[in-house]
Design an enzyme around this catalytic site. Structure first.
Site, PDB file in Angstrom:
ATOM      1  N   ASP A   1       0.862  -1.155   0.000  1.00 52.11           N
ATOM      2  CA  ASP A   1       0.000   0.000   0.000  1.00 52.11           C
ATOM      3  C   ASP A   1       0.914   1.225   0.000  1.00 52.11           C
ATOM      4  OD1 ASP A   1      -2.261   1.559   0.359  1.00 52.11           O
ATOM      5  OD2 ASP A   1      -1.954   1.580   2.528  1.00 52.11           O
ATOM      6  N   LYS A   2       0.409   2.346  -0.380  1.00 52.31           N
ATOM      7  CA  LYS A   2       1.280   3.517  -0.365  1.00 52.31           C
ATOM      8  C   LYS A   2       1.082   4.328   0.905  1.00 52.31           C
ATOM      9  CE  LYS A   2       0.408   7.305  -2.579  1.00 52.31           C
ATOM     10  NZ  LYS A   2       0.519   8.331  -1.558  1.00 52.31           N
TER      11      LYS A   2
ATOM     12  N   ARG B   1      -5.154   4.350  -8.109  1.00 48.52           N
ATOM     13  CA  ARG B   1      -6.615   4.409  -8.170  1.00 48.52           C
ATOM     14  C   ARG B   1      -7.213   3.000  -8.246  1.00 48.52           C
ATOM     15  NH1 ARG B   1      -8.779   8.745  -7.642  1.00 48.52           N
ATOM     16  NH2 ARG B   1      -8.077  10.761  -8.336  1.00 48.52           N
TER      17      ARG B   1
ATOM     18  N   LYS C   1      -6.983  -4.624  -5.681  1.00 52.22           N
ATOM     19  CA  LYS C   1      -5.707  -4.945  -5.051  1.00 52.22           C
ATOM     20  C   LYS C   1      -5.568  -6.449  -4.876  1.00 52.22           C
ATOM     21  CE  LYS C   1      -4.882  -0.762  -2.334  1.00 52.22           C
ATOM     22  NZ  LYS C   1      -4.616  -0.225  -1.001  1.00 52.22           N
TER      23      LYS C   1
END
Lengths: 1320, 335
Positions: free
Chosen positions: A418-419, A935, A941
């Site tokens: 994840d960022k 996005r 994911k």
């Protein structure tokens, strides 16, 4: 429209079915009423008794059910069933087994060990439950007429529960009361879905008491709501009031368990779901059982062993048959059965098969499973005890939630990260700005980061939370930091931001001086009511403070009350200006002091202390604080954290945003004057324009001013092109700065301004009015008007905001990549932000060719094809055909061959999945060093993870911190949750929970390698050990007529596996350290051995099998030939074999052990001693066992015989010689990096570091050496350094820029080139 | 603000209490952090050369010693047909000479064969104790307890040998010593005779019956020596010690007396065999072996050769390692 119908239906069904004891099971509706009238009654009179209460229990067993249930579960495992079958076979008389009771010992030991482990695990769960159940909460009591403090577990459905600000909600509560005048309650649902922005929940209609009081006694309605479900977004029901009025409610009225109340002093309501029926618990399925890759492999190899066993037993059975057939008559030694009958040879052979199964059963390494589990417990112990993975700030260690996949950590090939919150801290920091073409690098901000005085963690602290001098500068030896109490999250100070924002902006000294200078000019500015270029600094900061949608709330009060009285009268301003001159002189002197300080001292003493947060650079602002209301009392809530960061930046320079109302913003200037701007219009941000503007009327000049803030590309085009060259020069300089910011991974924004004439504004306003009143195309028209207004802007400056990366993220990613791990970032964030972060965390390097797939059309496939072709063109230079690139930035070809990066948008991704182009995408992705998906939804994911995992057949790891990552965390082979910012949802779903992304490095490179190599070697060794030992017995069958005789006493045989040789491999699996942690961290490529499963391949298994066969042959036949043709009896013959195989097995392990600690020695020597002691004692006391040739006094006799020792020595030597020689050759030739690394470990620390450097430069000459010297963000460091030097020495940053002209050209061309040109 | 103050207090309190030691911080010990001092040998040619050389030389030494010792042991194996095979015995040095009988293709180690369960827990043998079912079918003979029970006992070897030296065409009996041929522990601890009844061993075995294949009951095994009867009969004890391999020897007698004590003098001998034991049903052979012993037991060429071969191999390996070392060793590597 269907709502009332449904309700009606529900009522009808209720009426029809009447009041049952358990209506819930039949109905779709849950009916509940207040508990208060029944408060003191017994349970059976309680109206809501049939609903689950709030105590939770996640344990599997109770004290009483443990033994039966655990046994039941254990017998479900294949391995144990095998063992039970064998044990039962022992009791079949025809099979003629050893003492059947003895055969039960191993299985009992194994069952007991497993049971102990299970009990321990369950106990941990019990403790966690207990902790949660005993958390305090307030429940209304009729007797006390007030809320009394009770535990979570006491909450029942129908209770009235009050939660105060920042408390965690104990159950699903229907909101009936809030201290907020508007009847709302803000909650943070981070624990559930990871979203940190505040959500509003409303009081059920009609329950807002006008005087703000809440009296649960008077609550007499019946609540009908749906049955518990795990859908977080669905909740419906209605209240049946006594007066037959129905009030509907929905999910906006429900406070969910696990959420946190924010910005609301208190809220109260009635519990509708409790305990396991809450939505949070229904969503928490508990950890799924994962089987590690190694274990899957072990299982197949166990099957090989089964096959081997089958073959051996078959040989035994056949052999027995043939042996019986060879005799002309019945020999005296072939015993008849108990009835003195002789069975036919064929049938005897058939029975012999099962006898052989029993004899050779050890071949199936049943104890392997127990050993593996014990080893994993040990490995987890060491992982959780690693002090490097401990976080001081939250006082938390790494949590290992999955106990059986430790070795998978060593085999990861893909990481999906994840960022926000994982790579970054999710905290925006104002890092740089450029005003009027001059760069202000704010190296104070950078400095505080570089010295590592935990600037990051500061932000996690809730604002206004005095922390004393908790954090000392890092690097102080033996620092004693008071760790924070655990669970500080549950009870933080009452103030909290919806998004954690870094508020401590240390103002740039030069810029501060400029603004100070301008303060003197302000008087003139105000007097002449004219604004020219010299006031740009003023404007810049005003724009920062005004041009946003930030909501101001004060410290203690909910945000709505914070509106200040309008103070914008001119007289007040003028009055407050009286004191300016002396203040500014004061501030100057303080500035001078500051300047004389060393940078280090400065940053150390500076921004650490949150209570002095704003004053870190400017003492004067602290002094000023006394003159007006405390600015610390303000806090800002913004839609995007960037906005808040800008407002905080403005505040740091004294431009404090005091209040914002729809038509007015109030700003305090550095001098203390308060300006109140009339907001004429706000042109909101949209993604097409990529900018936002506010139109305000200046309170002094009465001009209509437009402040615009937006992406540089959006603003730069709109600048007034008919201006003097000086302006143009500023614009081009600013552009250069912007490019640099972008390349440093900062989020850039341009600030511009435009003064509108009254006439022009009126014209525009009327058009705007029109647009707002239209119904069709309203959005478009509004945008058009906005675009119309935002022209001919005057550039004020630019800002660079950093979504500060967590500590050591670039270094971690670089190391992971060196380790051969592909890192993909999957983020819901927008493209630009994600790409910026990707660059700054070195996911993409400056020299990378980055392809962007951003389409939602059907061309997706062709675009993929083209990109793929492009990539292939570079990777396979023989194909020289060229074609026009369609997508992405194209880089000039480099001789070494470029590396690729791929950016793919969520829309494109869904197209790829729809059009079944997954394989093409994977093909493309495999050529890319890194892939960035922006996005993407949580579902996407996990789809991406699943795709890679299933199609590429690789080990995947997902890491994330929010609930939106839960899907992918659960999909991957290993899910890692980052605890901290965004609640516990990710952690709950994860296998391992860490506190920082950087911990991944040690977790994978060191613990992963160790766990994998240890376990893999142990497993291999275990197979070897069993095969080697069992084969001894097998060879003997050729000399005992395949009759299933063992030449070793069966007690010693059982002890052999159970005691003599069981602990060393377990110790080996837990403790052996083939390469030191430092070397593993220094040479991440060593990780590749684990990735490629080099310790445990199919070939490894067969080689070790061969070795086992060889060794068993040696161990059998050397004693055999020695004692052949003598009067040796059976156990005297077996004893040296047993001893020899013990030595061989242990010394075999000794060859494999790479580091000998005292514990290793202890276990090895201990095992040998144990063997001799037990064997001596056993053969001394065992007079009557195993007649007629019992082992009595055999060991003693043997140990008195020199031949015994001679046999032992030569057999062991011959058995181990080949392995030893091969290991020696491997060690000498040092072909594998592991051996080389092991040699490095023997060197001193300095020599080793030097060698590691040499190694790296040797292996990858293309890598920049500086990268290795300071792997921590060398690029941005050197970048900072250049600024730092320039501002220190020359005070003229432009010079530095000019000297770097060449570098900048590369930037201005829009290409991102290799770093080396930059740092040289 | 009042709540603010409260928060401060609780915070202070909590920090204070947590500072007193309930921190979650892992212990920074060498064990917990896996930093225990360790010896990390890297096997490489350089270090193993002396090891190989030493081991090789030592092995060669041992091998030579073993070989020489083994050479000094003289074994005379005579396959034993019915009758009186004449033997020309070379001079043997180093007595005493042991007389073995050998059986080949006799699987005394067959599972289920080896069974004797007529023992009490105290270590003695009790004839009238009900024998274990594992002795079946040699457990009862017409409902009378067999003593000793079990198939091993039942199939006890019962040939007898008498050795004569031919001196001037007359046969001179060579005295054979039947004492102490069983293990001391077998004779003194493991096996026990039942207490004699009225000084008679036979009475003690009253109520039992002899094994099916035995010509004589257990208390009458050795008519020449009444003490050598019952369960403590030396031949019986020797037989009961199950042989490990199908071709085995069992000690029959020792030649310890008189002129033969230090070895059989060279000369012609003849062996009288009372042939009782059938070997045809298992296609076996019988033999008689004369052998003397040394510190390493009986004659065993193999061990010495094995040591010699392995020792030479180690020496060769050290040479190979030397070559490897010279060729591949990096100069910076120092140990």
């Amino acid at each position: 429209a269907t709502e009332p119908e449904k309700n009606n239906y529900a009522i009808w069904s209720l009426i029809k079915q009447g009041w049952r004891r358990k209506p819930e099971q039949e109905d779709k509706v849950r009916r509940l009423i207040s508990n208060l009238p029944y408060e003191d009654l017994r349970r059976k009179y309680q109206p809501n008794r049939q609903y689950a209460n709030n105590s939770i229990k996640t344990t599997k067993y109770t004290v009483w059910s443990f033994i039966p249930m655990n046994l039941f579960e254990q017998f479900h495992r294949f391995a144990n069933v095998y063992f039970v079958v064998i044990a039962m076979l022992n009791f079949v008389p025809i099979v003629n087994a050893f003492e059947p009771g003895v055969a039960l010992i191993p299985i009992c030991v194994i069952l007991i060990l497993t049971a102990i482990k299970d009990a321990w695990e369950d106990f941990r769960r019990y403790q966690a439950d207990k902790q949660l159940n005993n958390m305090p909460c307030s429940i209304y009591s009729r007797k006390e007429k007030d809320f009394v403090s009770k535990c979570w577990k006491d909450v029942r459905v129908g209770d009235f529960v009050k939660v105060v600000c920042n408390e965690v909600i104990p159950a699903d509560i229907l909101l009936l009361h809030s201290s907020d005048p508007n009847g709302v309650c803000h909650i943070e649902t981070a624990n559930l879905d990871g979203e940190t922005n505040l959500k509003q929940r409303q009081i059920v209609r009609g329950f807002a008491a006008p005087d703000g009081s809440f009296q649960p006694e008077y609550f007499s309605s019946i609540i009908y709501c749906e049955k518990p479900s795990n859908n977080l977004n669905r909740f419906k029901g209605y209240l049946d009031k006594p007066d037959k009025k129905k009030i509907g409610f929905g999910k906006e009225n429900l406070l969910l368990r696990g959420c946190t109340v924010r910005n609301t002093d208190e809220a109260a309501g009635i519990v509708v779901y409790a305990g396991h029926e809450t939505k949070a618990m229904l969503n928490n399925k508990g950890p799924r059982y994962k089987r590690s890759k190694l274990e899957r492999k072990v299982n197949t190899d166990v099957l090989f062993c089964v096959a081997l066993l089958f073959i051996m037993c078959l040989i035994g059975a056949l052999g027995y048959f043939i042996w019986l057939e060879t005799f002309p008559d019945i020999p005296p030694f072939v015993p008849p059965d108990s009835n003195n009958n002789y069975i036919s040879p064929a049938l005897s052979g058939f029975y012999m098969f099962f006898t052989m199964v029993i004899l050779l059963q050890v071949l199936i390494p049943i104890s392997l499973y127990v050993s593996i589990e014990l080893i994993k417990v040990g490995q987890i112990f060491f992982i959780t005890n690693d002090i490097d993975l401990y976080d001081e700030e939250t006082d938390s260690r790494i949590q290992c939630r999955a106990l059986n996949i430790t070795e998978d950590l060593g085999q990861i090939k893909y990481i999906f990260s994840d960022k926000t919150g994982t790579l970054t801290e999710n905290k925006m920091v104002f890092r740089r700005c450029s005003v009027m073409g001059i760069e202000y690098c704010h190296r104070e901000n950078a400095g505080s980061q570089r010295t590592g005085a935990y600037p990051a963690k500061q932000g996690t602290r809730p604002k206004g939370h005095p922390r004393g001098d908790a954090s000392l500068p890092q690097g102080t030896p033996g620092r004693t930091q008071t760790p924070d109490p655990p669970h500080s999250r549950t009870q933080p100070s009452p103030l909290h931001h919806s998004t954690p924002i870094e508020t401590d902006v240390a103002p740039d000294r030069r810029l501060l001086r400029v603004t100070c200078d301008e303060k003197t000019q302000i008087q003139e500015w105000c007097r002449v009511s004219h604004c020219n270029g010299s006031a740009s600094f003023m404007d810049f900061f005003l724009a920062l403070a005004i041009c946003n949608t930030v909501v101001v709330s004060t410290a203690m009060l909910p945000r709505q009350r914070s509106l200040l009285k309008r103070m914008g009268s001119l007289s007040h301003i003028v009055n407050s200006f009286q004191s300016i001159p002396e203040k500014s002189s004061k501030s100057r002197s303080s500035l001078k002091d500051v300047k004389e300080e060393e940078a280090e001292d400065y940053s150390d003493s500076g921004s650490n202390n949150p209570s002095r947060r704003n004053s870190s650079a400017s003492h004067h602002s602290e002094e000023e604080r006394g003159t007006v209301s405390d600015p610390n009392g303000l806090c800002y809530e913004a839609e995007s954290p960037d906005e808040a960061a800008l407002v905080y930046a403005a505040k740091a320079y004294g431009f404090t945003l005091l209040a914002r109302a729809p038509d007015r913003v109030t700003v305090r200037l550095p001098q203390g004057a308060v300006l109140s701007f009339e907001v004429l219009d706000t042109l909101a941000f949209d993604s097409t324009r990529k900018r936002m503007s506010v139109v305000v009327r200046h309170p002094i000049t009465r001009e209509v001013v437009i402040y615009t803030k937006g992406a540089d590309s959006a603003i730069m085009e709109l600048l007034d092109c008919h201006v003097q060259s000086e302006r143009k020069k500023i614009a081009s300089k600013t552009q250069r700065h912007l490019d640099l910011y972008a390349s440093a991974g900062l989020r850039t924004l341009c600030i511009a301004k435009k003064v509108l004439s009254e006439q022009a504004y009126d014209d525009w306003a009327s058009i705007r009015q029109e647009a707002e009143s239209t119904i069709d195309n309203r959005e478009e028209l509004l945008m058009e008007t906005a675009v119309h207004l935002e022209t001919n802007l005057t550039l004020l400056g630019a800002t660079g905001i950093e979504d500060r990366l967590q500590d050591d993220v670039p270094a971690t990613i670089a190391a992971l990549r060196e380790a051969g791990i592909q890192v993909w970032v999957l983020t819901g964030d927008k493209n630009e932000t994600a790409v910026n972060i990707a660059y700054s965390c070195r996911l993409f390097n400056q020299g990378d060719m980055v392809f962007t797939l951003n389409t939602d059309s059907r061309q997706c496939e062709s675009i993929l094809d083209c990109t793929l072709g492009e990539v292939r063109r570079y990777t396979a230079p023989s194909q020289s055909w060229s074609f026009q690139s369609i997508v992405g930035a194209v880089m000039p070809t480099e001789s070494t061959g470029p590396t690729f990066g791929l950016v793919i948008e969520g829309r494109t991704l869904s197209m790829v999945f729809e059009a079944h182009l997954q394989m093409k995408l994977l093909e493309l992705a495999r050529h890319c060093r890194s892939v960035l998906c922006c996005r993407v939804t949580p579902l996407q994911k996990s789809a991406v993870v699943k795709l890679v995992r299933n199609k590429l057949k690789v080990m995947t790891l997902s890491i994330g911190d929010g609930a939106n990552d839960v899907n992918m965390i659960q999909t991957a082979d290993i899910g890692i949750g980052i605890s901290g910012q965004e609640g516990m949802q990710a952690v709950m779903a994860s296998d391992f929970a860490i506190t920082h992304f950087k911990h991944l490095k040690k977790l994978l490179l060191v613990h992963g390698h160790w766990c994998y190599s240890r376990l893999a070697k142990m497993v291999i060794y275990f197979f070897y050990k069993n095969v080697m030992y069992v084969n001894l017995l097998f060879w003997y069958q050729f000399y005992c007529g395949f009759s299933g005789t063992a030449m070793i006493d069966y007690w010693l045989m059982i002890f052999f596996n159970l005691f003599f040789t069981s602990t060393p491999p377990i110790m080996f699996g837990i403790m052996d350290r083939d390469i030191s942690a430092e070397t593993l961290l220094g040479l991440p490529e060593l990780y590749k051995t684990g990735q490629n499963s080099e310790f445990y391949k199919r070939a490894t298994f067969w080689i070790v099998m061969l070795d086992a066969f060889y060794q068993s042959l040696v161990c059998f036949f050397i004693p055999y030939w020695t004692y052949q043709g003598s009067d040796i009896d059976i156990f005297t013959f077996g004893t040296p074999m047993n001893t020899v195989s013990l030595f061989t097995i242990l010394l075999h392990l000794a060859i494999e052990i790479k580091s000998w600690t005292a514990i290793h020695w202890g276990f090895m020597v201990g095992s040998v001693l144990l063997y001799f002691i037990v064997a001596l004692i056993f053969s001394a006391i065992c007079i009557n066992c195993n007649p007629p040739s019992n082992p009595y006094w055999i060991m003693e006799n043997q140990m008195a015989d020199p031949v015994f020792y001679l046999v032992c020595i030569i057999t062991t030597v011959v058995a181990l010689l080949p392995r030893y020689i091969i290991r020696v050759l491997q060690g000498t030739l040092a072909l594998s990096p592991l051996v080389q690394a092991r040699k490095l470990d023997r060197l001193s620390t300095e020599a080793r570091d030097q060698q590691i450097k040499n190694w790296k430069s040797q292996r990858s000459p293309s890598e920049v050496p500086t990268n290795l010297v300071s792997p921590v963000d060398s690029f941005s460091n050197s970048f900072e350094q250049s600024f730092y030097n320039s501002s220190l020495e020359r005070e003229m940053p432009d010079m530095q820029w000019d000297s770097n002209e060449e570098t900048q050209n590369t930037f201005s061309k829009g290409h991102r080139r290799s770093i080396s040109t930059m740092t040289v | 603000h009042p709540r603010d103050v409260r928060t401060c207090e609780t915070n202070k309190h909590r920090t204070g209490s947590s500072g007193e030691g309930t921190t979650n911080r892992p212990d920074n010990t060498a064990f917990d952090q896996q930093r225990l001092p360790a010896w990390q040998p890297v096997l490489s040619a350089g270090i193993v050369i002396p090891g190989f050389l030493l081991v090789g030389l030592a092995f060669i030494g041992i091998g030579v010693a073993l070989f020489v010792t083994s050479r000094s042991i003289q074994v005379l194996e005579v396959s034993a047909p019915k009758g009186f095979p004449p033997l020309a015995v070379p001079p043997t040095r180093g007595g005493p000479v042991f007389l073995y009988y050998g059986l080949s293709n006799y699987f005394q180690n067959v599972r289920g064969y080896g069974c004797l369960a007529m023992t009490t827990s105290s270590g003695g043998t009790c004839p009238r104790c009900s024998p274990s079912s594992s002795c079946a079918p040699y457990q009862y003979d017409q409902n009378t307890t067999i003593a000793p029970c079990g198939s091993v006992a039942n199939s006890m070897f019962n040939d007898t040998f008498t050795l004569y030296q031919l001196v001037n065409a007359t046969r001179k009996t060579v005295p054979l010593d039947g004492k102490g041929i069983a293990w001391w522990t077998d004779y003194n601890i493991k096996f026990r005779n039942p207490p004699e009844v009225d000084g008679s061993l036979a009475a003690a075995f009253n109520g039992t019956v002899k094994p099916v294949n035995w010509p004589k009951p257990v208390y009458d095994l050795d008519p020449t020596n009444p003490a050598n009867n019952g369960f403590l009969n030396q031949d019986f004890l020797v037989w009961m010690r199950t042989a490990a391999l199908p071709d085995f020897w069992k000690l029959y007698r020792r030649i310890t007396e008189g002129e033969y004590a230090s070895g059989l003098p060279a000369g012609n001998y003849t062996l009288e065999i009372q042939y009782n034991y059938p070997v045809a049903n298992f296609a076996g052979r019988k033999s008689v072996i004369f052998s003397n012993t040394s510190w390493m037991g009986g004659k065993n060429q193999f061990l010495g050769i094995a040591y010699l071969v392995t020792g030479s191999l180690c020496v060769v390996m050290s040479a190979v390692m030397l070559i490897v070392y010279a060729k591949f060793n990096s100069p910076d590597e120092d140990f």
